[in-house]
Design an enzyme around this catalytic site. Structure first.
Site, short mmCIF file in Angstrom:
data_model
loop_
_atom_site.label_atom_id
_atom_site.label_comp_id
_atom_site.label_asym_id
_atom_site.label_seq_id
_atom_site.Cartn_x
_atom_site.Cartn_y
_atom_site.Cartn_z
N SER A 127 0.73 -1.11 0.03
CA SER A 127 0.10 -0.05 0.05
C SER A 127 1.11 1.17 0.10
CB SER A 127 -0.81 0.13 1.08
OG SER A 127 -1.44 1.14 1.40
N TYR A 151 -1.41 -0.55 10.74
CA TYR A 151 -1.63 -1.28 9.67
C TYR A 151 -0.45 -1.14 8.65
CZ TYR A 151 -3.65 -1.54 4.74
OH TYR A 151 -3.66 -1.70 3.38
N LYS A 155 2.43 -3.67 6.58
CA LYS A 155 2.71 -3.78 5.10
C LYS A 155 4.06 -3.86 4.86
CE LYS A 155 -1.38 -4.41 3.63
NZ LYS A 155 -1.63 -5.82 2.98
P1 NAD Z 1 -10.96 -6.81 1.45
O1 NAD Z 1 -11.15 -6.73 2.97
O2 NAD Z 1 -12.19 -6.45 0.73
O3 NAD Z 1 -10.22 -8.05 1.10
C1 NAD Z 1 -9.54 -8.78 1.78
C2 NAD Z 1 -9.99 -10.07 2.01
O4 NAD Z 1 -9.19 -11.12 2.85
C3 NAD Z 1 -11.31 -10.43 2.43
O5 NAD Z 1 -12.07 -11.24 1.76
C4 NAD Z 1 -11.09 -11.23 3.90
O6 NAD Z 1 -12.23 -12.17 4.17
C5 NAD Z 1 -9.79 -11.87 3.48
N1 NAD Z 1 -8.98 -12.28 4.88
C6 NAD Z 1 -8.69 -11.44 5.66
N2 NAD Z 1 -7.93 -11.97 6.45
C7 NAD Z 1 -7.83 -13.27 6.31
C8 NAD Z 1 -7.05 -14.24 6.85
N3 NAD Z 1 -6.33 -14.40 8.08
N4 NAD Z 1 -7.19 -15.70 6.19
C9 NAD Z 1 -8.05 -15.68 4.91
N5 NAD Z 1 -8.54 -14.57 4.49
C10 NAD Z 1 -8.39 -13.40 4.96
O7 NAD Z 1 -9.71 -5.81 1.15
P2 NAD Z 1 -9.34 -5.03 -0.32
O8 NAD Z 1 -9.47 -3.82 -0.61
O9 NAD Z 1 -9.44 -6.09 -1.20
O10 NAD Z 1 -7.65 -5.31 -0.11
C11 NAD Z 1 -6.79 -6.37 -0.41
C12 NAD Z 1 -5.42 -6.47 0.06
O11 NAD Z 1 -4.88 -5.18 -0.61
C13 NAD Z 1 -5.33 -6.01 1.33
O12 NAD Z 1 -4.25 -6.71 1.90
C14 NAD Z 1 -5.16 -4.58 1.88
O13 NAD Z 1 -4.45 -4.38 2.98
C15 NAD Z 1 -4.47 -4.35 0.49
N6 NAD Z 1 -4.67 -2.75 0.17
C16 NAD Z 1 -6.04 -2.37 0.07
C17 NAD Z 1 -6.25 -0.98 -0.18
C18 NAD Z 1 -7.53 -0.58 -0.48
O14 NAD Z 1 -7.65 0.82 -0.49
N7 NAD Z 1 -8.59 -1.31 -0.47
C19 NAD Z 1 -5.08 -0.07 -0.47
C20 NAD Z 1 -3.94 -0.55 -0.47
C21 NAD Z 1 -3.65 -1.96 0.02
C1 UD1 Z 2 -7.18 5.45 3.38
C2 UD1 Z 2 -6.05 4.94 4.17
C3 UD1 Z 2 -4.98 4.19 3.67
C4 UD1 Z 2 -5.79 3.13 2.48
C5 UD1 Z 2 -6.72 3.90 1.79
C6 UD1 Z 2 -7.65 3.40 0.83
C7 UD1 Z 2 -6.10 6.51 6.27
C8 UD1 Z 2 -5.36 7.31 7.16
N1 UD1 Z 2 -5.48 5.94 5.21
O1 UD1 Z 2 -6.56 6.51 2.79
O2 UD1 Z 2 -4.27 3.48 4.44
O3 UD1 Z 2 -4.58 2.66 1.77
O4 UD1 Z 2 -7.84 4.64 2.71
O5 UD1 Z 2 -8.28 2.25 1.56
O6 UD1 Z 2 -7.05 5.82 6.72
N2 UD1 Z 2 -12.73 11.82 2.99
C9 UD1 Z 2 -13.96 12.87 3.06
N3 UD1 Z 2 -15.17 12.38 3.56
C10 UD1 Z 2 -15.23 10.78 3.78
C11 UD1 Z 2 -14.23 10.10 3.53
C12 UD1 Z 2 -13.30 10.44 3.00
O7 UD1 Z 2 -13.78 13.92 2.77
O8 UD1 Z 2 -16.36 10.73 4.38
C13 UD1 Z 2 -11.75 12.47 2.20
C14 UD1 Z 2 -10.37 12.15 3.07
O9 UD1 Z 2 -10.17 13.24 3.98
C15 UD1 Z 2 -9.41 12.04 1.91
C16 UD1 Z 2 -10.34 11.35 0.77
O10 UD1 Z 2 -11.40 11.74 0.98
O11 UD1 Z 2 -8.73 13.27 1.56
C17 UD1 Z 2 -9.93 9.83 0.42
O12 UD1 Z 2 -10.20 9.43 1.72
P1 UD1 Z 2 -10.14 7.76 1.93
O13 UD1 Z 2 -10.93 7.09 0.90
O14 UD1 Z 2 -10.44 7.46 3.50
O15 UD1 Z 2 -8.68 7.30 1.56
P2 UD1 Z 2 -7.14 7.76 2.28
O16 UD1 Z 2 -7.60 8.54 3.40
O17 UD1 Z 2 -6.44 8.49 1.28
#
Ligand code: NAD
Ligand code: UD1
Length: 337
Positions: A127, A151, A155
């Site tokens: 991430s 968190y 990573k």
């Molecule tokens: P998500 O929560 O939708 O998907 C994660 C999946 O992993 C879920 O289906 C959950 O049930 C499963 N899971 C969690 N812990 C587990 C375990 N111990 N054993 C087996 N399954 C398990 O999240 P996502 O948004 O799809 O994210 C996927 C990955 O990408 C995560 O590692 C997250 O940290 C990373 N990531 C996500 C974002 C984002 O904004 N969504 C950003 C950067 C990184």
């Molecule tokens: C957050 C996580 C980051 C993760 C990312 C995607 C934090 C500090 N960081 O990032 O680790 O990778 O989500 O899942 O939590 N905002 C509003 N109103 C809302 C929600 C958000 O104004 O109701 C604004 C926030 O202030 C920000 C932007 O929208 O400026 C994006 O927010 P968000 O979607 O939560 O993502 P990040 O904060 O960038």
């Protein structure tokens, strides 16, 4: 080596499910391991409906070594894509041990199971949070790594574990993909993001306002040093991320190296830019409630995407309008509105 059979941990989650469709359509055989802690079992049917490939499912936790051994053995796995993890920044501050256990401990168990089975390819969901508060923009991969939450620490620790394993075993290769802000949905409307409870992230919240579930979007802060005062982020379409994983697998097949890259578009959009794009996509007004800054937020965060283009031959294809169009199609279909 030819990579044909993939173990996908967390494959029923938001990013995993979209990636499974892309990979199955590209001809990979998939075995998904997911403990359903943040996913519904019905997502499996949705994936299978969109991709006619071979998709096996194991309801299991990545900390359960015997279950992993069974899944890896049965599928004769060539590579692992590791999405499974907990991802709520605030929760990780309150329950750090849960995050270290699940995200770090789970990955140790997974990598041990891989080593025992001779599986030496991994694509890992990292991430942009590993960078912490940006000291320069756009963020290149050599930006200092200073995660601000447990968190983010998990990573970074996993990235370090991967690098150490690659140093110890020169046949082991990995791709660590640092995602920026994934949003959007499958263009069919058949898959999307479905968070439990009140969404923390901007896009799912905006979708719930558009469908009438919530009255207004709280805009956190209007006095940032950005073009309109609201926070700027690098939103990336989840289908572009899915394509990034395919590119990473191809890289691991062909190259004699590991790689750590940003997956972002390089474009920054403000909260108000996103809300306007969603209004255009949905044809619905999105009321806003100007609110104080959210603690821990930064003004701007966006990627330098050039390294992924150079190493993986991958570039994001979709813009903010397509991201909002597909998020809206999914939200509308699943809200009954
Ligand atoms: P998500 O929560 O939708 O998907 C994660 C999946 O992993 C879920 O289906 C959950 O049930 C499963 N899971 C969690 N812990 C587990 C375990 N111990 N054993 C087996 N399954 C398990 O999240 P996502 O948004 O799809 O994210 C996927 C990955 O990408 C995560 O590692 C997250 O940290 C990373 N990531 C996500 C974002 C984002 O904004 N969504 C950003 C950067 C990184
Ligand atoms: C957050 C996580 C980051 C993760 C990312 C995607 C934090 C500090 N960081 O990032 O680790 O990778 O989500 O899942 O939590 N905002 C509003 N109103 C809302 C929600 C958000 O104004 O109701 C604004 C926030 O202030 C920000 C932007 O929208 O400026 C994006 O927010 P968000 O979607 O939560 O993502 P990040 O904060 O960038």
């Amino acid at each position: 080596m030819a990579v044909k059979s993939i173990l996908v941990t967390g494959g029923l989650g938001f990013i995993g499910s979209h990636t499974c469709v892309t990979l199955a359509q590209a001809g990979f055989r998939l075995a998904i391991v997911d403990n359903l802690s943040n996913a519904k079992r019905s997502v499996l049917d949705r994936i299978r409906a969109l991709a006619q490939g071979e998709i096996d499912f194991h309801e299991a936790d990545i900390r359960d070594r015997p279950a992993l051994d069974r899944a890896i053995g049965r599928a004769a796995v060539d590579a692992v894509i590791h999405f499974a993890g907990l991802k709520a920044v605030g929760e990780s501050v309150e329950k750090p041990l849960l995050y270290y256990d699940n995200n770090v401990g789970g990955t140790v168990t997974l990598m041990q199971a891989m080593a025992a089975a001779g599986v030496r390819r991994m694509v890992f969901s990292s991430s942009a949070t590993v960078y912490g508060e940006p000291i320069r923009l756009p963020i290149t991969e050599d930006h200092p790594l200073r995660p601000q939450s447990p968190y983010g620490q998990t990573k970074l620790i996993v990235e370090q574990m991967l690098a150490d394993e690659a140093r110890a075993d020169d046949r082991f290769r990995y791709a660590a993909l640092r995602y920026f802000n994934p949003i959007g949905a499958h263009p069919s409307g058949g898959l999307g993001e479905d968070p439990n409870g009140i969404p923390n992230n901007l896009l799912p919240f905006v979708s719930q306002v558009a469908t009438g579930l919530r009255p207004a979007v709280r805009v956190f802060g209007q006095d940032y040093d950005t073009h309109d005062g609201t926070g700027v982020r690098d939103y990336i379409h989840v289908m572009d991320l899915a394509a990034g994983h395919l590119a990473a697998l191809r890289f691991l097949e062909a190259a004699n190296a590991s790689v750590t890259v940003n997956l972002g578009t390089g474009n920054g959009y403000s909260v108000l830019d996103v809300i306007r794009a969603y209004e255009r996509a949905s044809g619905r007004p999105i009321p806003v409630d100007m609110s104080p800054r959210r603690p821990g937020d930064v003004a701007s965060c966006y990627a330098a995407p050039a390294l992924a283009a150079e190493r993986l031959g991958w570039r994001a294809q979709f813009g903010i309008d397509e991201m909002c169009r597909d998020a809206w199609a999914w939200a509308r279909k699943n809200s009954g509105s």
